[in-house]
Design a protein around this motif. Sequence first.
Motif, short mmCIF file in Angstrom:
data_model
loop_
_atom_site.label_atom_id
_atom_site.label_comp_id
_atom_site.label_asym_id
_atom_site.label_seq_id
_atom_site.Cartn_x
_atom_site.Cartn_y
_atom_site.Cartn_z
N ILE A 69 0.94 -1.18 -0.08
CA ILE A 69 -0.12 0.26 -0.06
C ILE A 69 0.91 1.22 -0.19
N ARG A 70 1.88 1.22 0.85
CA ARG A 70 2.77 2.28 0.82
C ARG A 70 3.40 2.66 -0.50
N GLN A 71 4.05 1.60 -1.01
CA GLN A 71 4.74 1.67 -2.32
C GLN A 71 4.01 2.07 -3.38
N VAL A 72 2.64 2.02 -3.38
CA VAL A 72 1.76 2.52 -4.36
C VAL A 72 2.00 3.99 -4.81
N PHE A 73 2.24 4.71 -3.51
CA PHE A 73 2.32 6.26 -3.56
C PHE A 73 3.85 6.54 -3.72
N VAL A 74 4.58 6.08 -3.45
CA VAL A 74 6.19 6.37 -3.29
C VAL A 74 6.98 5.83 -4.31
N ASN A 75 6.68 4.70 -4.93
CA ASN A 75 7.47 3.99 -6.02
C ASN A 75 7.42 4.88 -7.35
N PRO A 76 8.72 5.13 -7.81
CA PRO A 76 8.67 5.79 -8.98
C PRO A 76 8.08 4.96 -10.29
N ARG A 77 7.66 5.54 -11.31
CA ARG A 77 7.01 4.99 -12.40
C ARG A 77 8.58 4.86 -13.42
N LEU B 126 -4.09 6.28 -6.95
CA LEU B 126 -5.48 6.06 -6.26
C LEU B 126 -6.05 4.90 -7.00
N LYS B 127 -5.86 4.81 -8.36
CA LYS B 127 -6.56 3.77 -9.22
C LYS B 127 -5.77 2.58 -8.63
N VAL B 128 -4.87 2.49 -8.64
CA VAL B 128 -4.00 1.27 -8.27
C VAL B 128 -4.13 0.70 -7.08
N LEU B 129 -4.47 1.48 -6.04
CA LEU B 129 -4.74 1.38 -4.78
C LEU B 129 -6.17 0.58 -4.75
N LEU B 130 -7.18 1.21 -5.56
CA LEU B 130 -8.46 0.50 -5.62
C LEU B 130 -8.82 -0.48 -6.28
N ILE B 131 -7.75 -1.14 -7.23
CA ILE B 131 -7.92 -2.31 -7.94
C ILE B 131 -6.76 -3.53 -7.13
N MET B 132 -6.48 -2.99 -6.23
CA MET B 132 -5.67 -4.07 -5.69
C MET B 132 -6.42 -5.17 -5.12
N PRO B 133 -7.48 -5.05 -4.50
CA PRO B 133 -8.41 -6.24 -4.01
C PRO B 133 -8.54 -7.13 -5.41
N LEU B 134 -8.65 -6.71 -6.70
CA LEU B 134 -8.70 -7.48 -8.05
C LEU B 134 -7.62 -8.41 -8.08
N ILE B 135 -6.40 -8.13 -7.62
CA ILE B 135 -5.23 -8.83 -7.72
C ILE B 135 -5.56 -10.24 -7.09
N LEU B 136 -6.17 -10.18 -5.93
CA LEU B 136 -6.46 -11.28 -5.29
C LEU B 136 -6.98 -12.63 -6.05
N THR B 137 -7.65 -11.98 -6.95
CA THR B 137 -8.49 -12.93 -7.84
C THR B 137 -7.90 -12.97 -9.11
N GLY B 138 -7.26 -12.23 -9.44
CA GLY B 138 -6.66 -12.17 -10.98
C GLY B 138 -7.46 -11.28 -11.72
N ALA B 139 -8.64 -10.85 -11.44
CA ALA B 139 -9.50 -10.11 -12.16
C ALA B 139 -9.08 -8.80 -12.86
N TYR B 140 -7.73 -8.36 -12.19
CA TYR B 140 -7.31 -7.05 -12.77
C TYR B 140 -6.72 -7.18 -14.00
N THR B 141 -6.44 -8.38 -14.26
CA THR B 141 -5.85 -8.38 -15.72
C THR B 141 -6.79 -7.93 -16.82
N LYS B 142 -8.06 -8.00 -16.65
CA LYS B 142 -8.98 -7.57 -17.59
C LYS B 142 -9.21 -6.00 -17.64
N LEU B 143 -8.56 -5.20 -17.04
CA LEU B 143 -8.81 -3.85 -16.96
C LEU B 143 -7.92 -3.10 -17.85
N LYS B 144 -8.37 -1.91 -18.07
CA LYS B 144 -7.62 -1.18 -19.27
C LYS B 144 -6.16 -0.77 -18.54
N ASN B 145 -5.31 -0.68 -19.54
CA ASN B 145 -3.87 -0.49 -19.10
C ASN B 145 -3.08 -1.57 -18.12
#
Length: 309
Positions: free
Chosen positions: A179-187, A244-263
């Motif tokens: 959660i912390r690295q979502v905001f501080v890790n550089p792209r 913020l969007k990355v943070l919101l989709i994190m629960p989807l990673i638990l099921t793998g559903a995040y791979t269907k998202l744009k980007n």
Amino acid sequence: MIHVIVNANARAGRKQKASEIVEQALKDAGIAYTLYLAAEEGDTRRLCNELSSVPGEKTIWVVGGDGTANEAINGLCVNEELSFVYLPAGSGNDLARGLKLPQKLREAIDKVLSSTAKKEYDYGEMELICGEETVTTRFAGSSGIGYDAKVCEEVNTSKLKKRLNKFHLGKLAYYMVAIRQVFVNPRFQVTLIPDGGVSRSYSDCIFLCMMNHRYEGGGLKMAPDADPCDGQITVTFAHNMRPLKVLLIMPLILTGAYTKLKNVETIRCRELEVITNCPQYVHNDGEVLGEYRHLKVRCGEGKLRMPEV
């Protein structure tokens, strides 16, 4: 005769050592074995290399966490005479999930012993390129560059995971740091070249996961469609997302559903070359290898003969 290598620090529960559980299970089954305790970093790799290099049929069991499995795969002399078994006794146990093994050690042993067939599994190889120097290493389940590797780096260098492991909450350390690295890790900018073909470039990349199995980070389904027997690496990556969007989709990673998202994109290939605009942390099976900006990942030439469970 089974050669059993156990991480000497591994426990299954708060009191019982993993080695005790393995020995009791093999004695109950009437199976002859030799036990080796890996007390220091590098012991598992050395023992796997020594045992697997001996000519003739041999069976090697390795008991520990994903880091222990990584040492094992980097030490094994993979050949048709080798039968290999990995059994989970760590906090993350992502490889066990990918192999469809129970998380409890005794249950995993019983499942392996009841198996009547063997299956050939892939492993990954990575070349880390820095100027004229190239370091080659292997991974059993997962590798990554960017965000997920930085999470591994912070978890492994902090005291948080050790403290939480005392209460069997080691996975919580990954979630807190993630959660912390979502905001501080550089792209970063990245160019991908799958199977030596047409290159693809992306800006504002968040992470790049190169998977042999489905899971990493203590049960996160980073590559829900990965097949450990298909001779390919499954690559998933995300780019151009606000924190913020990355943070919101994190629960989807638990099921793998995040791979269907744009980007969020997926590539399957035998080999992948990765070039970034600046050095990024790289991990194999949660073990951080350092910072690099040029690497190649491929499916290993050999196959691991393991029980089908």
